[in-house]
Write an enzyme that holds these catalytic residues in place. Sequence first.
Site, PDB file in Angstrom:
ATOM      1  N   GLY A   1       0.824  -1.203   0.000  1.00 45.19           N
ATOM      2  CA  GLY A   1       0.000   0.000   0.000  1.00 45.19           C
ATOM      3  C   GLY A   1       0.857   1.251   0.000  1.00 45.19           C
ATOM      4  O   GLY A   1       1.957   1.275  -0.569  1.00 45.19           O
ATOM      5  N   SER A   2       0.382   2.258   0.707  1.00 42.09           N
ATOM      6  CA  SER A   2       0.916   3.615   0.523  1.00 42.09           C
ATOM      7  C   SER A   2       2.347   3.829   0.963  1.00 42.09           C
ATOM      8  O   SER A   2       2.913   4.885   0.671  1.00 42.09           O
ATOM      9  CB  SER A   2       0.023   4.616   1.237  1.00 42.09           C
ATOM     10  N   THR A   3       2.940   2.887   1.713  1.00 39.34           N
ATOM     11  CA  THR A   3       4.354   3.092   2.040  1.00 39.34           C
ATOM     12  C   THR A   3       5.186   3.151   0.757  1.00 39.34           C
ATOM     13  O   THR A   3       6.254   3.755   0.727  1.00 39.34           O
ATOM     14  CB  THR A   3       4.894   1.964   2.944  1.00 39.34           C
TER      15      THR A   3
END
Lengths: 588, 108
Positions: A294-296
């Site tokens: 995801g957003s990492t």
Amino acid sequence: MSLGSGVLQRRFPFGLRWLGAGLWRLEHAFERARASGRAEDDARIRIFFVMALFSLGFVALAIGATQAALFADAARGGAAGWISPQARADIVDRHGRLLAADLPHYGLYIDPSEVWDVAATRVALRAALPSVDHERLERALTGDRRTFLTGGMTPVERAAIHRLGLPGITFEPEQKRVYPLNNTAAHLIGFADTGGQGLAGAELALNDEIRNLAGAGGEVALSIDLRVQGALEDELRKAALTYGPRGAVGIVANVHTGELLGVASYPDFDPNNPGSASPEARLNRAASAVFEMGSTFKAFTVAVGLDAGVATMASTFDAREPYKLGYRTIHDYHASRKILTLVEVFQHSSNIGTAKLAVGVGPERLSRYFTDLGLTTAAAIELKESASPLTPKVWNEDAVASTSFGHGMNVSPLALTRAMLPLLNGGKLVPLTIHKREPGFRPPAKQVLSETTSAQMLQIMRANVTGGSGGKADAPGLSVGGKTGTGEKYDPEIRRYNGKRQVSSFAAVFPSDGPLENDRYFVLILLDEPHGTPETFGYSTGGWVAAPATGALIARIAPFLGVSRHVGPMENQPRLASIQTPAAGGDL
Amino acid sequence: MSVFTRRVRGFRLIDVVALGLLVLLIMSVYLAKTMASRERAQIARVEREISSETARIRLLEAEVAHLEQPSRIERLSTAYLEMAPVTVDQETTPDTLAIVALPKVSRP
């Protein structure tokens, strides 16, 4: 004589010639004694000569016997230093605290021919050794030869049996691998079999080194710090008990040396008895499991965008409308519906902004950067469990858009850690290691990002904690920076991504301020399928479930790592106030 | 009278000397062997003691490591001593110790 001497000189070496000449002279002495009428002297001389030779021989034997008696210990010392073929060296943490050791144990043997009272022995042993199978005990008691009954007995257990005074019961020493910390750092330390072969973790990865050092009495120092490891496991356990995830991972690493200072995987197991643990518990999720992070991943996309010169910190991105790319439409989880700066894209975790940036970078460059960051291969580390990632088969615009915000690509937490380090250490791709490194050691590393990009990423990550989605990870005075991540998991039952099954994480760095070469640490907390609570308003995203644990962990481990707090009037002031104002820049 | 013909109480002196030397040699070898075996037994006993003590030390080290497990220490310190991780307001530096020592003044 002269002819004889000549032959001797030609055929024999000097020593033999000297001996021959001596005997010759002696024989002449006998002849002279006989010729002068002293024949008895001749016999006496011969007797004296023979006795002298015997005495010489006896003295030589005496010296030899004395030497053998006094100095035979040298040979015995060799026997005392004999090392069992199963022997393994101790494993210790970076400060020398014991993690694994071979300890003396005992095997119990029964010789039926020496057992006086079989019935009494049976009763006594059943009471003392309830875990031993009854049939096995019966076979040993009624057999016709000395039989091994059970092994791995501690000295205390041996003494308890010994006190029973049972005839026919004997013990033989044996070595057993013991992990005194039980579940602590179990996945990293791993375990070995009874034959002295490592089977998992460091025991497997460093098997040859551990076995070679056993003979020299050495020890293998791992990179982990037991204090950091303890705090990491505690915070991870608390988060796991609160949010009930399927699994969880925690990693603490030194960004300059690549040393892993703590690695935790939940659920854990006791390496003293790995057979009783479930495969789920034995799975090292930090190395062997791969996740869509995801957003990492947005941290990578932003770093690539900056490094490739596609965007600057002042660039703006239009996130007012969902972004249509081919057949798909990209939405923002936290829809801001406004024009965002690059920093705001990061702070709001804007999928639209990140996808637009990635498309600007282009498939070829993005895939090359991802390869350079080590995201397309298994994490380079000694651990054999390090899993290979699942990467897009074709790097087209669709793949670029997906991977830019952490979808369509599965990597292990260790691979994510390795790729994060260049963003935080001046752009160097250092290999991860479970070996302790000397202070000041800097491994040879490939420069994959510029130092400027790295410095900018530290600022952006700090801004995300002071004014973005990572606020709950802040630890006063420690200048924590980081990025939240929430990846939805693909559900085979419904054949699409399931919004209720998430991988929630927080990738942090501290301290984010100061010169690039300063000591700096990376922290990752990841929860696999956590559940929201009333306190999190039902949310189970990275910012709600992983960030608080990360902040609490950093506050605890900073003193252990020598990171001092800077609490003062400037603390927690947004460092990027000047560049957060939209300024001239490309609207991607 | 040479050394070979001189007699003492009917025995040749040379024979007596030779016999004396022989007995001396036998005695010295016997003594050397006896002392050496005694020393060796003592060395073996000390080595056994060292080995036993080393094993005990290793066992105790493992026991200490087991008892000092971070999770156990944390559990005990929380349960019995009501301790908790240090928070930011509990930390100070040598430079600011003087400020901490000042009496607290209520601010308007």
